[in-house]
Structures are given as C-alpha cells and as structure tokens.
Design an enzyme around this catalytic site. Structure first.
Site, PDB file in Angstrom:
ATOM      1  N   ASP A 141     -32.909 -16.329  25.032  1.00 61.88           N
ATOM      2  CA  ASP A 141     -32.473 -15.473  26.144  1.00 61.88           C
ATOM      3  C   ASP A 141     -32.578 -13.994  25.736  1.00 61.88           C
ATOM      4  O   ASP A 141     -31.626 -13.217  25.899  1.00 61.88           O
ATOM      5  CB  ASP A 141     -31.041 -15.829  26.571  1.00 61.88           C
ATOM      6  N   HIS A 184     -20.742 -16.355  24.423  1.00 64.93           N
ATOM      7  CA  HIS A 184     -21.331 -17.666  24.106  1.00 64.93           C
ATOM      8  C   HIS A 184     -22.123 -17.605  22.803  1.00 64.93           C
ATOM      9  O   HIS A 184     -22.409 -16.525  22.299  1.00 64.93           O
ATOM     10  CB  HIS A 184     -22.247 -18.122  25.248  1.00 64.93           C
ATOM     11  N   GLN A 252     -26.952 -21.984  25.885  1.00 69.70           N
ATOM     12  CA  GLN A 252     -25.921 -20.982  25.575  1.00 69.70           C
ATOM     13  C   GLN A 252     -24.552 -21.585  25.863  1.00 69.70           C
ATOM     14  O   GLN A 252     -24.166 -21.732  27.027  1.00 69.70           O
ATOM     15  CB  GLN A 252     -26.145 -19.711  26.401  1.00 69.70           C
ATOM     16  N   ARG A 282     -21.721  -2.995  22.332  1.00 68.07           N
ATOM     17  CA  ARG A 282     -21.872  -3.460  23.717  1.00 68.07           C
ATOM     18  C   ARG A 282     -21.386  -4.900  23.765  1.00 68.07           C
ATOM     19  O   ARG A 282     -21.925  -5.772  23.071  1.00 68.07           O
ATOM     20  CB  ARG A 282     -23.340  -3.387  24.130  1.00 68.07           C
ATOM     21  N   ASP A 284     -21.183  -8.152  25.575  1.00 67.51           N
ATOM     22  CA  ASP A 284     -22.012  -8.785  26.591  1.00 67.51           C
ATOM     23  C   ASP A 284     -21.193  -9.713  27.493  1.00 67.51           C
ATOM     24  O   ASP A 284     -20.323 -10.441  27.018  1.00 67.51           O
ATOM     25  CB  ASP A 284     -23.084  -9.596  25.839  1.00 67.51           C
ATOM     26  N   GLU A 326     -20.237  -4.814  29.489  1.00 65.94           N
ATOM     27  CA  GLU A 326     -21.344  -5.216  30.347  1.00 65.94           C
ATOM     28  C   GLU A 326     -20.756  -6.189  31.366  1.00 65.94           C
ATOM     29  O   GLU A 326     -20.623  -7.382  31.112  1.00 65.94           O
ATOM     30  CB  GLU A 326     -22.470  -5.877  29.540  1.00 65.94           C
ATOM     31  N   HIS A 395     -33.012  -4.147  30.774  1.00 62.19           N
ATOM     32  CA  HIS A 395     -33.776  -5.369  30.496  1.00 62.19           C
ATOM     33  C   HIS A 395     -33.457  -6.479  31.488  1.00 62.19           C
ATOM     34  O   HIS A 395     -34.131  -7.501  31.496  1.00 62.19           O
ATOM     35  CB  HIS A 395     -33.474  -5.841  29.073  1.00 62.19           C
ATOM     36  N   ASP A 396     -32.426  -6.290  32.312  1.00 61.55           N
ATOM     37  CA  ASP A 396     -32.038  -7.330  33.266  1.00 61.55           C
ATOM     38  C   ASP A 396     -32.599  -7.033  34.660  1.00 61.55           C
ATOM     39  O   ASP A 396     -33.249  -6.020  34.889  1.00 61.55           O
ATOM     40  CB  ASP A 396     -30.513  -7.463  33.303  1.00 61.55           C
ATOM     41  N   ARG A 520     -37.868 -11.963  33.925  1.00 59.53           N
ATOM     42  CA  ARG A 520     -37.391 -10.635  33.505  1.00 59.53           C
ATOM     43  C   ARG A 520     -38.297 -10.060  32.412  1.00 59.53           C
ATOM     44  O   ARG A 520     -38.289  -8.856  32.164  1.00 59.53           O
ATOM     45  CB  ARG A 520     -35.939 -10.724  32.985  1.00 59.53           C
TER      46      ARG A 520
HETATM   47  C1  GLC Z   1     -26.160 -10.298  29.658  1.00 56.87           C
HETATM   48  C2  GLC Z   1     -27.513  -9.848  29.189  1.00 56.87           C
HETATM   49  C3  GLC Z   1     -28.559 -10.748  29.766  1.00 56.87           C
HETATM   50  C4  GLC Z   1     -28.283 -12.164  29.348  1.00 56.87           C
HETATM   51  C5  GLC Z   1     -26.862 -12.571  29.709  1.00 56.87           C
HETATM   52  C6  GLC Z   1     -26.467 -13.865  29.072  1.00 56.87           C
HETATM   53  O1  GLC Z   1     -26.000 -10.167  31.008  1.00 56.87           O
HETATM   54  O2  GLC Z   1     -27.729  -8.512  29.553  1.00 56.87           O
HETATM   55  O3  GLC Z   1     -29.847 -10.356  29.386  1.00 56.87           O
HETATM   56  O4  GLC Z   1     -29.186 -13.035  29.962  1.00 56.87           O
HETATM   57  O5  GLC Z   1     -25.931 -11.613  29.252  1.00 56.87           O
HETATM   58  O6  GLC Z   1     -26.320 -13.692  27.697  1.00 56.87           O
END
Ligand code: GLC
Length: 650
Positions: A141, A184, A252, A282, A284, A326, A395-396, A520
């Site tokens: 991922d 995760h 995950q 950061r 996540d 995030e 990146h998303d 993506r």
């Molecule tokens: C966050 C990341 C993303 C990822 C998701 C799951 O949102 O920015 O790229 O797929 O977490 O880990």
C-alpha cells in the site's frame, strides 16, 4: 496538578526503574514527567483502568518513555529546549513543505541527499519522506503496510542513511517529517506471524473473531475505504481460522488499541523515529484508531483519547516533536484532531486541510468560487497553537467530501453536483480538459474519488496533446493559482513531488503487477530529472511553473502576515468567480495582505468600494507582491486576469 494516587504510583514506578536511570542526566525528563503524569495517568485510566494489569501496563509505558529519553541525543534534547521556549515556531510563514516517495523521487536515501539542492532552489525547508519502512513487496500500500517498524526498506537504505540525512537536513534548517502508520500493520509483521502461530498475546494485538457474528455487527455501520480492491472490513485467515479486521487492504491488519500493550508499542515506535531526527511525525489514518460496534468506527472519542495520550507521552520524552493528523474527515471532525482546547494542541499540532484541497478542485471545475466561499466558512477556527497542512495534491485520491448543506446553499443539488465534478475530472467524454481517473468506485452507492496528477487534472496533458498554447497557459495559471492559495491561506503549504515541474499522469503502473490494481499510482511517478532540467530553460512549461512557484514561495517567507495566527478574514465580493481573504498582521508594524483569486477563464472585475470601507486598498496603486506588477486602484473596479491572483499589501 498534584494528585496523590497517580503520584504515589509514579514514585513506585520510578523506584522500580531506579537502577536503570542511575547517573543519567534526567532533570528535564523528570520535570516533564511530573508535569504530564496526572494527564497520562488519567487518560490511561479512562482507556484501560478496568483491566487487572492496569498498573503493570502503566509501568511499562513509563519505562518506554524513560528509555527513549535516555536514548535521545544531546543535540535533540537541546532542540527540545529551544522549541519549548519558542513554542509557536511552527506557525511561522517560513515553512514550506514538500512530500516525496523516496524511491520514486531519488531512488534511495543516499540519492535524496543529492537532491537537497533542488529542494533548496525551490525554497523548501520541510521534507516529508513518505513511508520508507520495511513492507512486503507487492502488498505494501505504497509503504503503509509495515512489516517492521524499526527497519528501513532495504532498497531505500538503512537507519544509518536516514541518520546521515537527518543530520544534513538539520544543517540546512530543514524539517524532517516521517510517517508512523499507527492504525495497522502488514499481515507479515512479526506480531501478525505470532498471532497466526496461535500466540494469544499477539492475537490480542488485532481484532480477530472465530466466526462472522461480531464482524457482521461491525459491518452494519462501517463504510468501506477501498470498495473496489478490498471490499468489506474483515478478512478470513485460513491458517488461524479467524476473521481479522482489515479496514484498508486485506493485508493491513487493524491494531487493537483496546489493548494497552499496543498503545505502548506504538509510542515506543514514535519515539524511536523522533530519536532518529524526525521533527514531525505524520500519524496515518488517525480517525480509525478506535473501533466500536454500532458506529462507523471513525472519529470515536477514544481515538482522541489515544492521540492525547500519545501527545502527552511525546511531550515527556521528545517535546520538540510535532504530530500531523492524517484525518481526511468532515471539517467539524477534523478540527477535533488538534484537541479540544482553547489554545494548545492537545493531540496533533498540524492537520491535513482536505476540505480546502477538495474545494479548490471544485472551484477549478466550476470556474466559480461560490461553494469555496461558503464551505470554507464551515471549517471552525483552529486553536491558537495549531496549524493546517494545506495541499493541492498528495499521493492519495481527491474525495468530494463537502457538506451537502453547503452544496445546497451554494445553489447546487449535492448528488448531481458531485456527479458533475466526477465527470469533469474522470470522464473522457465530458467537456473538460482535465484528465483524471475514478478511484475507489463504490457500485453500491455510486461514490467515487479522483486520481490523477495535478498537471493532468489542471488540463496540461490535454493542452500539450493539442499543442494548444492558450490552454497550456491556462493550465499553468491554474497550477500557480492553486499553489498561490495554499501559500497564502494560513498554515504550512505542502507541495507534492513533481508538481513544481508539471508532471503528468504516469501510466507505467499498469505494467506492474504490484501496482496495477491501485490506480493512485498514476500520480506517483518516478521523478523525471531530465524534464526537471527544463526548469532552467526560459519559456518551457517546467520553467514557467517552477519559477512562478519559486517566486511565490520566496515572497511568502517575507510576508509576516502569512504566519498562521488565526489572522485570516474571508471577504465576500460581488463576483462569484472570485475568492478573497485578508491576512491581518498582529505585529502592527507590517501591512495586511489582501489576497484575491479569479477562478474563471475570463478576466473578472469587482467593485472595491466595499473593501475601502473596511480600510483596505486605500492607495491609488499597489504592488502585487509576488509579481512586482503595479495594480491601478484609481477606479472603483478592480480587474483580475483569467486564473489570476493578487497578493496586495494594504
Ligand atoms: C493513509 C495513506 C494512504 C493509505 C492509507 C492506509 O490514508 O495516506 O495512502 O492507503 O492510509 O494506510
């Protein structure tokens, strides 16, 4: 606060670890632990007080904090002290961020060293290196499925390489941002392996169930994050004979924060990277940290308690380190990730401003700022000591998570308007020059998000295909306009790698079995360093974007009114294509700055008599700060060029 129960417990814990801490210089650690311990104890008690092992778990947490402090270098301890003194340091307009995938940007960490000059040239002084930790190939991922939280992906480098890079970044006064994927792990993480081997201790690190009973109860209210690639929120593991909670991809595994051991492990990991020089971590997917049957399992109160506890712990050991949340959630929810306080960020000091990002793309598609003007007002004021991370692309994907009510108030029907936007960006047959693709289409409810590079979404790819000079200019202007907003809005702007040279969509992911199922990757290309050289050649698209952006970045750093002290006032103008705000300057000596943006493809005018009544634009002429053009204000009408933007000292 002095509170007997928690303090006598703390004394017991410290007596127990006395041998370990003997002769270490722990003065600052003790004052911080003393100051924060009641908060840590209370939060830990709220979350885990019902457990028989509460005391031993708390004991383990304090040990982790102590050991991590002992391991913290003298330089980083000094930085902590300096930042405690100057605690608003991160609100300054000086910071400009840049996010990279290390492998795609520079091959590896050593390669990244050789690209620091490029970043300096652009004016970057905050570098977010997206996840670089060890992940299984093909089930990563993009780095967010971590197999080993203390090991760097061998293809990217080693911890020593990162240490060297961190040292060099410090010399350049550039902040290092690293990810810790707290929600995760990969299904190949050692904890997962031990769980699969039947170890109950590690099975309790995750959410796992023998049959569908409980998963079905959860599923009733849990939305799907990746409905196309990973439908549902649970995955059957045949080896274990259990259903495992997997909110994102099936590989995950969601960590179970109802288990305090998980919390302490993750604090240990956060502090490990803080000690390797990360200035900012950061965190996540923080909205997902607590799962509760009968809820969407997002934004739960306990998720906030977890983050507060993480912050309190980090402040004891590494107080100079900040957190980015995030949390790509509604404005009313995202604001809570700063922590609900009057002044200080109690959870994360920085949060992604996904609302602004999505609204900007809406304004580009409609060429109109009505929804932007309205919905931006739905973002509650942030705390004094907190700031936004403003971005145009990352990146998303881009989600169209605006509030339905705001859409209605802007004069659109919500479902139709979202469909229009989706078509505009992803449908080849739409009357649009944008070239994106739909991501995460959910056939059950028709939802989808948008993938694609900034330049392709802004029409550059189509314009180049048609050799249409006017359209090329429009897309360059769009790219600069969007960046101009995030540079001026208030918060830390985060530029995505490749965007400063107008990188287009990259179809190479389709030839890669590990990537082709996640589109993506269309906007996560290898940086084209040959094309980047064209930034030095006058008249190329690369040069026009890069130099425009560089100039705006340099100008932003000079404008103290752009520091983020809740000093933005949105201004309503009589023209729906325009977005306008003023940045006040608390210091008094420096002028305010009025920002006006035109999202239309035609020039637009507005009557500025109203602005004059507010004490703005009093002079007959004023300079546009980043272009040095002088704007004539002798008339009541001010004209803003197509996709143009002014930063006016006033
Ligand atoms: C966050 C990341 C993303 C990822 C998701 C799951 O949102 O920015 O790229 O797929 O977490 O880990």
């Amino acid at each position: 606060m002095y509170e007997q129960v928690s303090h006598s417990l703390l004394n017991d814990i410290l007596t127990e670890i006395e041998a370990e801490v003997k002769d270490k210089n722990l003065q600052y650690f003790y004052t911080r632990l003393g100051a924060n311990f009641y908060a840590i104890y209370s939060l830990f008690h709220q979350l885990y007080g019902h457990r028989d092992d509460f005391k031993s778990q708390l004991n383990q947490l304090v040990k982790v904090l102590t050991r991590s402090y002992i391991a913290r270098s003298t330089e980083l301890r000094q930085l902590d002290l300096a930042r405690e003194k100057n605690h608003n340091w991160f609100l300054s307009q000086q910071w400009v961020g840049y996010a990279v995938y290390c492998r795609e940007f520079s091959g590896d960490l050593k390669g990244l060293e050789s690209k620091l000059g490029y970043l300096q040239e652009l004016g970057i002084n905050m570098l977010h290196i997206m996840p670089i930790l060890d992940c299984p190939k093909g089930k990563s991922d993009g780095g967010y499925a971590v197999r080993d939280f203390r090991k760097i992906n061998a293809e990217i480098g080693t911890v020593e390489d990162l240490d060297a890079l961190a040292t060099n970044l410090k010399k350049l006064d550039t902040l290092l941002v690293l990810d810790v994927v707290v929600n995760h792990t990969s299904d190949e993480h050692a904890w997962a392996h031990q769980a699969i081997a039947g170890d109950k201790k590690y099975q309790d690190y995750y959410y796992m169930f023998d049959d569908r009973g409980t998963p079905d109860l959860y599923e009733q209210y849990m939305p799907e994050v990746f409905p196309e690639n990973a439908p549902g929120n649970f995955t059957w593991n045949a080896e274990m004979g259990k259903w495992v909670m997997t909110v994102f991809n099936d590989y995950q595994w969601d960590l179970n924060y109802q288990n305090p051991a998980v919390f302490t492990e993750m604090v240990d990991i956060i502090l490990y990277w803080a000690n390797h020089g990360a200035d900012i971590i950061r965190l996540d997917a923080v909205a997902f940290l607590w799962k509760k049957i009968g809820s969407t399992c997002q934004n739960e109160r306990e998720a906030h308690l977890i983050l507060q506890l993480m912050k309190d712990c980090c402040q004891v050991t590494a107080p100079g380190v900040l957190f980015i949340a995030e949390a790509i959630v509604a404005p009313i929810e995202v604001i809570k990730y700063f922590g609900e306080d009057a002044i200080n960020a109690k959870e994360c000091e920085i949060a992604y401003n996904a609302t602004l990002m999505a609204l900007l793309w809406e304004a580009v598609a409609t060429k109109n700022a009505t929804l932007l003007n309205r919905a931006i007002r739905s973002i509650p004021d942030k705390l004094e000591r907190a700031t936004w991370l403003n971005y145009v692309r990352c990146h998303d994907d881009i989600g169209l998570g605006f509030d339905d009510n705001d859409i209605r108030l802007a004069g659109y029907e919500p479902t139709l308007h979202r469909q229009f936007l989706l078509h505009y960006y992803t449908d080849r047959s739409a009357n649009s020059s944008a070239k994106g693709i739909a991501f995460g289409t959910n056939v059950k409810n028709g939802d989808a998000r948008i993938a694609g590079s900034l330049a392709s979404l802004a029409g550059l790819e189509t314009a180049l295909e048609h050799h249409d000079e006017d359209a090329i200019t429009r897309s360059i202007d769009t790219i600069l306009l969007l960046h101009g907003v995030i540079l001026a809005f208030g918060g830390i702007p985060l530029i995505y790698y490749g965007d400063a040279i107008g990188t287009l969509n990259d179809q190479a992911y389709l030839d890669d079995d590990h990537k082709k199922n996640d589109n993506r990757w269309i906007h996560r290309p290898a940086m084209d360093w040959n094309k980047s050289e064209l930034r030095l050649e006058k008249g190329t698209t690369q040069q026009r974007i890069f130099s425009g952006l560089r100039k705006m970045i340099a100008t932003r750093k000079e404008i103290t009114a752009f520091a983020d002290h809740n000093n933005r006032e949105l201004i309503s103008l009589d023209n729906p294509h325009l977005f306008c705000f003023v940045r006040n300057n608390g210091t008094g000596n420096h002028p305010r700055v009025l920002v006006i943006c035109n999202f239309d493809h035609k020039e637009q005018a507005c009557n500025i008599d109203g602005l004059r009544k507010l004490g703005l634009l009093q002079h007959a002429a004023v300079k546009n700060l980043f272009s040095d053009d002088t704007i004539d204000l002798s008339d009541s009408l001010l004209t803003i060029p197509s996709l143009g933007m002014y930063w006016l000292e006033t």
